[in-house]
Design a protein around this motif. Sequence first.
Motif, PDB file in Angstrom:
ATOM      1  N   GLY A   1      -0.180   1.307  -1.757  1.00 52.49           N
ATOM      2  CA  GLY A   1       0.769   0.237  -1.860  1.00 52.49           C
ATOM      3  C   GLY A   1       1.958   0.885  -0.965  1.00 52.49           C
ATOM      4  N   MET A   2       2.146   1.994  -1.077  1.00 54.75           N
ATOM      5  CA  MET A   2       3.416   2.536  -0.547  1.00 54.75           C
ATOM      6  C   MET A   2       3.123   2.495   1.013  1.00 54.75           C
ATOM      7  SD  MET A   2       3.947   5.935  -2.888  1.00 54.75           S
ATOM      8  CE  MET A   2       5.743   6.443  -2.244  1.00 54.75           C
ATOM      9  N   LEU A   3       2.102   2.972   1.451  1.00 59.25           N
ATOM     10  CA  LEU A   3       1.492   2.866   2.874  1.00 59.25           C
ATOM     11  C   LEU A   3       1.254   1.452   3.660  1.00 59.25           C
ATOM     12  CD1 LEU A   3      -0.970   5.761   2.680  1.00 59.25           C
ATOM     13  CD2 LEU A   3       1.578   6.134   3.299  1.00 59.25           C
ATOM     14  N   ASN A   4       1.090   0.431   2.642  1.00 58.65           N
ATOM     15  CA  ASN A   4       0.534  -0.733   3.283  1.00 58.65           C
ATOM     16  C   ASN A   4       1.547  -1.498   4.471  1.00 58.65           C
ATOM     17  OD1 ASN A   4      -1.183  -2.854   3.818  1.00 58.65           O
ATOM     18  ND2 ASN A   4      -0.929  -3.702   1.807  1.00 58.65           N
ATOM     19  N   PHE A   5       2.565  -1.631   3.650  1.00 60.26           N
ATOM     20  CA  PHE A   5       3.416  -2.738   4.446  1.00 60.26           C
ATOM     21  C   PHE A   5       4.729  -1.761   5.064  1.00 60.26           C
ATOM     22  CE2 PHE A   5       1.330  -5.887   1.464  1.00 60.26           C
ATOM     23  CZ  PHE A   5       0.725  -6.592   2.700  1.00 60.26           C
ATOM     24  N   THR A   6       4.853  -0.459   4.935  1.00 61.90           N
ATOM     25  CA  THR A   6       5.959   0.173   5.444  1.00 61.90           C
ATOM     26  C   THR A   6       6.310  -0.033   6.807  1.00 61.90           C
ATOM     27  OG1 THR A   6       5.800   1.553   3.492  1.00 61.90           O
ATOM     28  CG2 THR A   6       7.387   2.504   5.549  1.00 61.90           C
ATOM     29  N   PRO A   7       5.256   0.149   7.746  1.00 65.91           N
ATOM     30  CA  PRO A   7       5.243   0.087   9.253  1.00 65.91           C
ATOM     31  C   PRO A   7       5.728  -1.505   9.562  1.00 65.91           C
ATOM     32  CG  PRO A   7       3.395   1.475   8.759  1.00 65.91           C
ATOM     33  CD  PRO A   7       3.657   0.930   7.432  1.00 65.91           C
ATOM     34  N   MET A   8       5.165  -2.378   8.823  1.00 70.64           N
ATOM     35  CA  MET A   8       5.487  -3.790   9.199  1.00 70.64           C
ATOM     36  C   MET A   8       6.936  -4.099   8.932  1.00 70.64           C
ATOM     37  SD  MET A   8       2.499  -6.122   8.143  1.00 70.64           S
ATOM     38  CE  MET A   8       3.136  -7.647   8.677  1.00 70.64           C
ATOM     39  N   THR A   9       7.535  -3.199   7.903  1.00 67.82           N
ATOM     40  CA  THR A   9       9.218  -3.452   7.480  1.00 67.82           C
ATOM     41  C   THR A   9       9.784  -2.724   8.433  1.00 67.82           C
ATOM     42  OG1 THR A   9       8.202  -3.506   5.250  1.00 67.82           O
ATOM     43  CG2 THR A   9      10.659  -3.236   5.673  1.00 67.82           C
ATOM     44  N   LEU A  10       9.471  -1.687   9.006  1.00 67.94           N
ATOM     45  CA  LEU A  10      10.397  -0.660   9.701  1.00 67.94           C
ATOM     46  C   LEU A  10      10.423  -1.084  11.228  1.00 67.94           C
ATOM     47  CD1 LEU A  10       9.799   2.768   8.336  1.00 67.94           C
ATOM     48  CD2 LEU A  10      11.786   1.394   7.864  1.00 67.94           C
ATOM     49  N   LEU A  11       9.347  -1.526  11.727  1.00 67.74           N
ATOM     50  CA  LEU A  11       9.235  -1.964  13.121  1.00 67.74           C
ATOM     51  C   LEU A  11       9.799  -2.907  13.768  1.00 67.74           C
ATOM     52  CD1 LEU A  11       5.451  -1.011  14.342  1.00 67.74           C
ATOM     53  CD2 LEU A  11       7.670  -0.091  15.103  1.00 67.74           C
TER      54      LEU A  11
ATOM     55  N   LEU B   1      -4.141   1.288  14.619  1.00 72.00           N
ATOM     56  CA  LEU B   1      -5.046   2.453  13.859  1.00 72.00           C
ATOM     57  C   LEU B   1      -4.260   2.257  12.152  1.00 72.00           C
ATOM     58  CD1 LEU B   1      -6.594   4.951  14.103  1.00 72.00           C
ATOM     59  CD2 LEU B   1      -4.477   5.993  14.532  1.00 72.00           C
ATOM     60  N   GLN B   2      -3.207   1.970  12.073  1.00 73.03           N
ATOM     61  CA  GLN B   2      -2.608   1.838  10.739  1.00 73.03           C
ATOM     62  C   GLN B   2      -3.295   0.904  10.059  1.00 73.03           C
ATOM     63  OE1 GLN B   2      -0.286  -0.530   8.763  1.00 73.03           O
ATOM     64  NE2 GLN B   2      -0.178   0.778   7.255  1.00 73.03           N
ATOM     65  N   GLY B   3      -3.764  -0.416  10.641  1.00 72.31           N
ATOM     66  CA  GLY B   3      -4.242  -1.438  10.068  1.00 72.31           C
ATOM     67  C   GLY B   3      -5.716  -1.020   9.679  1.00 72.31           C
ATOM     68  N   PHE B   4      -6.397  -0.545  10.376  1.00 71.22           N
ATOM     69  CA  PHE B   4      -7.678   0.019  10.596  1.00 71.22           C
ATOM     70  C   PHE B   4      -7.875   0.746   9.079  1.00 71.22           C
ATOM     71  CE2 PHE B   4     -11.392   2.710  11.087  1.00 71.22           C
ATOM     72  CZ  PHE B   4     -12.471   1.777  11.555  1.00 71.22           C
ATOM     73  N   GLY B   5      -6.789   1.910   9.232  1.00 71.42           N
ATOM     74  CA  GLY B   5      -6.731   2.759   7.833  1.00 71.42           C
ATOM     75  C   GLY B   5      -6.692   1.958   6.782  1.00 71.42           C
ATOM     76  N   VAL B   6      -5.830   1.057   6.543  1.00 70.81           N
ATOM     77  CA  VAL B   6      -5.771   0.058   5.386  1.00 70.81           C
ATOM     78  C   VAL B   6      -6.866  -0.397   5.082  1.00 70.81           C
ATOM     79  CG1 VAL B   6      -4.698  -1.877   4.542  1.00 70.81           C
ATOM     80  CG2 VAL B   6      -3.213  -0.481   5.604  1.00 70.81           C
ATOM     81  N   GLY B   7      -7.622  -0.912   6.011  1.00 65.05           N
ATOM     82  CA  GLY B   7      -9.019  -1.552   5.603  1.00 65.05           C
ATOM     83  C   GLY B   7     -10.250  -0.529   5.050  1.00 65.05           C
TER      84      GLY B   7
END
Length: 506
Positions: free
Chosen positions: A288-298, A375-381
């Motif tokens: 959960g910590m990793l999931n949406f953080t880049p989407m929030t920062l970018l 790549l981050q989305g791939f890692g989530v999956g």
Amino acid sequence: MSAQAISLAEDTAAGAPLRRALVLGTCTAVTFLYAMTVTIANVSLPQMQGALSATQDQIAWVLTANLVATAVATPLAGWLLSRFGRRKVCNACVIGFGAASLACGFAESLEQLVLFRVLQGALGAPLVPASQAIVLDTYPRRQHGAVIAIYGMGSVLGPIVGPVVGGYLSEAYDWRWVFHMITPFSILALLGTWLFIEDRESPARVRLDWLGFLLLSAMLATLQLMRDRGERADWFDSAEIVTYAALAAVALYAFIVHSVTAERPFLQPALLRDRNFTIGLVLIFVFGMLNFTPMTLLPPMLQGISGYPDSVIGFVLGARGLGTLLAFFLMIFASRFDPRVMIALGLCLQALAGWQLAHLDMNPSAEGVFWPMALQGFGVGVLWVPITMVTFSTLKPAAVAEASAVYHMVRNVGSSIHISLSITLAVRMARTNYAELAPAVSPYNEALSMPWVAGGWNASTPEGLAALGREVARQASMIGYIDAFVFFIATALIVLPLVLLVRWKR
């Protein structure tokens, strides 16, 4: 769970695969429906603010109220399924959620909109853990890897698709269509739950531990309020935030004491005796910590520092959805591998994506952002399926519903905490870096008097100094975002040794 779920999992009749597939499709659609609305209102907040004559602090309650209601209602899913049965719970929640979403679109004041957002969050929150519990009970354990990969598409892709479609509708029409668009999806989800979700046995008369529920609700609500209001209220320099933190700590302590002393607590501490379940909770917390953080920062980084238009930002963020979708398709087949290896791989992919984002310059190309996000989305999956398999692999079927509620509650808390910490880190480090860089910009800096160094900057005029000040602020903000991405990398790597403690038997 009911005998219908267990019998369907063990049924070998000719029509059983089709019935299981219909249940899986329904649960995936229901999860997608709710997950789509988690971040859908974010894209239209400026329009709502203007239409309802609200300040920035007031309009933020449209998000905060929904998040608090979601946090409070999610743990109720296990008790609701046991007390009323999964068919009634799913039908009632879909109807209530759809009606509340429609009412949000017709709200005439900020107070009405906040009230309907509370109802939307509270009525929709049980849908995700309930749907996961139904899927796990409907399929035999040997097929859990593949079905979790299919089901996970709804949970992870919903928050990506919702803002994209909602942003287009709000731009083409107005903000009310962000909520109106949920109605047809709700009708389709209701048809699925009405036709395919069934209970064979009558629900049990399970007593609700009201004290435990109220204590947990108080802890989650105050923690969510502290997280959401923290940066705007200047964190612990504000009496409001200190009050929220104190109430959350007291409520958590009282809940733990009550849970270990009550005869029938709201959440069974015995669940934590299961080693895989406990480790799985820590892993899903980090997920959960990793999931949406880049989407929030970018988005603020690309828009405020690099001047990206909204359309390009939507394009590069869409790369994350493509990566996640590809990973889920691959995990349908790769779920047969050792989940410990897949979890370690997923965490390393997250760290690698964070490393690429931390090396972006002030003017990154669309391609330079597209691939790290993919790549981050791939890692989530890659992470979602094996973590879920490990967490529920050794639990008894009767505990799945309650465990699923705890599972999603922990995931939501992890996401909220890390996003809050990351934004705070980016803002605070930007201020610190500005204070360190600003003294170098002055008429007394001899380097700025050299034309081949100063370039177009002129430190001898007020206008030139103002322009230099803006550039220093831009540079300082970029360093702050880089620090936040380094924090993202550390979060992904620090939990890696925990994977070695997972017990797995093929």
